[in-house]
Design a protein around this motif. Structure first.
Motif, mmCIF file in Angstrom:
data_model
loop_
_atom_site.group_PDB
_atom_site.id
_atom_site.type_symbol
_atom_site.label_atom_id
_atom_site.label_comp_id
_atom_site.label_asym_id
_atom_site.label_seq_id
_atom_site.Cartn_x
_atom_site.Cartn_y
_atom_site.Cartn_z
ATOM 1 N N ALA A 177 41.460 49.318 38.409
ATOM 2 C CA ALA A 177 40.471 49.420 37.039
ATOM 3 C C ALA A 177 39.484 50.719 37.737
ATOM 4 O O ALA A 177 38.301 50.595 37.380
ATOM 5 C CB ALA A 177 39.655 48.190 37.056
ATOM 6 N N ASP A 178 40.074 51.691 38.236
ATOM 7 C CA ASP A 178 39.286 52.847 38.382
ATOM 8 C C ASP A 178 38.229 52.779 39.379
ATOM 9 O O ASP A 178 36.984 53.236 38.977
ATOM 10 C CB ASP A 178 38.939 53.593 36.999
ATOM 11 N N ALA A 179 38.493 52.133 40.475
ATOM 12 C CA ALA A 179 37.373 51.940 41.520
ATOM 13 C C ALA A 179 36.056 51.169 40.926
ATOM 14 O O ALA A 179 34.969 51.490 41.112
ATOM 15 C CB ALA A 179 36.760 53.210 42.050
ATOM 16 N N LEU A 180 36.351 50.070 39.946
ATOM 17 C CA LEU A 180 35.395 49.383 39.440
ATOM 18 C C LEU A 180 34.679 48.640 40.496
ATOM 19 O O LEU A 180 35.260 47.993 41.608
ATOM 20 C CB LEU A 180 36.016 48.248 38.574
ATOM 21 N N SER A 181 33.160 48.682 40.699
ATOM 22 C CA SER A 181 32.218 48.089 41.576
ATOM 23 C C SER A 181 32.346 46.668 41.375
ATOM 24 O O SER A 181 32.539 46.155 40.188
ATOM 25 C CB SER A 181 30.815 48.553 41.416
ATOM 26 N N GLN A 182 31.848 45.843 42.386
ATOM 27 C CA GLN A 182 32.116 44.402 42.400
ATOM 28 C C GLN A 182 30.938 44.094 41.238
ATOM 29 O O GLN A 182 30.951 42.871 40.566
ATOM 30 C CB GLN A 182 31.489 43.837 43.654
ATOM 31 N N GLN A 183 29.965 44.751 40.998
ATOM 32 C CA GLN A 183 28.749 44.119 40.057
ATOM 33 C C GLN A 183 29.519 44.679 38.578
ATOM 34 O O GLN A 183 29.533 43.581 37.778
ATOM 35 C CB GLN A 183 27.558 45.252 40.161
ATOM 36 N N GLU A 184 30.241 45.710 38.340
ATOM 37 C CA GLU A 184 30.944 45.825 37.123
ATOM 38 C C GLU A 184 31.943 44.851 36.966
ATOM 39 O O GLU A 184 32.039 44.494 35.808
ATOM 40 C CB GLU A 184 31.487 47.224 37.124
ATOM 41 N N LEU A 185 32.473 44.475 38.089
ATOM 42 C CA LEU A 185 33.676 43.389 37.927
ATOM 43 C C LEU A 185 33.292 42.185 37.499
ATOM 44 O O LEU A 185 33.656 41.429 36.736
ATOM 45 C CB LEU A 185 34.343 43.549 39.300
#
Length: 327
Positions: A177-185
């Motif tokens: 997911a293109d280095a999705l952050s944990q918050q975004e995830l």
């Protein structure tokens, strides 16, 4: 899938939900939620969106042709099979041995004329164990990316899904997911950031421990994993691997015991003094102790001579001090 996850994360951050117009909220333009209740409603909206997407994806399956197909030509795709405990697997096997299949397994066609399994890996495996050559199935023409989403969210919302399996799903999703952050995830999948962060405690476990845990992921929860990860970072890797190995192979070994087994051992207290024994023949005449600057003499024999010995000790110390002054 990367673009899809980015889109989900962006939209879900700014959606508000009310009991009266939940559906309208799902399609509403972005509105920044500034309060904790607002953020909670955003997560609820996102979770509802993912459930709706699962339903939409499942409608695609209706277009597939339902028929019995040979299980010898069905192949498992890593990451799509939901791990069951031994008890759950045994219950499913007993059920399938006695009753007909209610829900067909979902397949996707391969270029070689065989199929990958999108949903139903455990059912296919059990049919093979039961000696049944064919299983009721549907071949879907959904794209592999859609199949991956369906498998991910179907497993994510399964009540029996272990914390470690959630971690494996999140890890795979985050990696694509293109280095999705944990918050975004967290926002994208409809869970709190703290929950997702807790699940990622498995990330810090030694690779050998993860490999062992693959066989029985339900044996270690995220809270205990956090303690084991901390012990690993503090250099107790061998103890962590052994604890996970015992959890997987010993039914009576608990997570609490696993955590206790990797805790740092308290340093042994250094002795604050020593006890000297003066013997008279085979008997202990006296004990001399020295602790924190205090010298004590305890007579075991001739206790009435205590004052006499005290003067002898005084004279000895004075003579030693005189010798030092002269030298």
């Amino acid at each position: 899938m990367a673009n899809w996850m980015k889109e989900q994360a962006t939209k879900a951050k700014n959606i508000q939900v009310t009991a009266e117009d939940q559906q309208r909220a799902l399609d509403a333009p972005p509105v920044q939620a500034r309060t904790a209740p607002g953020q909670l409603m955003q997560l609820q909206a996102t979770a509802e969106r993912q459930r709706k997407e699962i339903a939409d994806l499942k409608t695609v399956l209706d277009k597939g042709a339902r028929a019995k197909r040979p299980i010898a030509k069905m192949h498992e795709v890593p990451g799509r099979r939901r791990k069951l405990t031994a008890e759950q697997y045994a219950e499913l096997k007993a059920n399938l041995a006695q009753y007909p299949l209610v829900y067909p397994v979902v397949l996707e066609a391969r270029g070689d004329g065989e199929w990958n399994i999108n949903a139903g890996n455990n059912r296919v495996a059990i049919y093979g164990e039961l000696g049944i050559d064919e299983i009721d199935s549907i071949v879907s023409d959904m794209e592999p990316e859609q199949a991956e989403r369906l498998a991910f969210f179907s497993n994510l919302f399964a009540p029996s899904l272990s914390d470690y399996e959630k971690y494996c799903h999140f890890q795979r999703l985050q990696a694509t997911a293109d280095a999705l952050s944990q918050q975004e995830l967290a926002t994208a999948v409809g869970l709190s950031e703290s929950h997702v962060s807790k699940i990622f405690a498995f990330d810090g476990l030694p690779m050998d421990a993860k490999a062992i845990l693959e066989t029985r992921p339900e044996r270690l929860g995220a809270d205990a994993a956090a303690h084991l990860t901390r012990a690993h970072t503090e250099g107790r890797t061998k103890e962590v691997i052994e604890a996970v190995n015992r959890l997987v192979n010993e039914e009576r070994f608990t997570q609490k015991e696993a955590v206790a087994s990797v805790q740092a051992k308290p340093a042994k207290a250094t002795p604050t003094g020593q006890t000297l024994i003066v013997k008279q023949g085979k008997k202990n005449y006296c004990e001399i102790t020295a602790r924190n600057g205090i010298i004590g003499v305890r007579l075991k024999v001739d206790a009435e001579r205590a004052n006499e010995w005290a003067k002898e000790i005084q004279a000895l110390i004075e003579s030693k001090l005189t010798e030092k002054q002269v030298s």
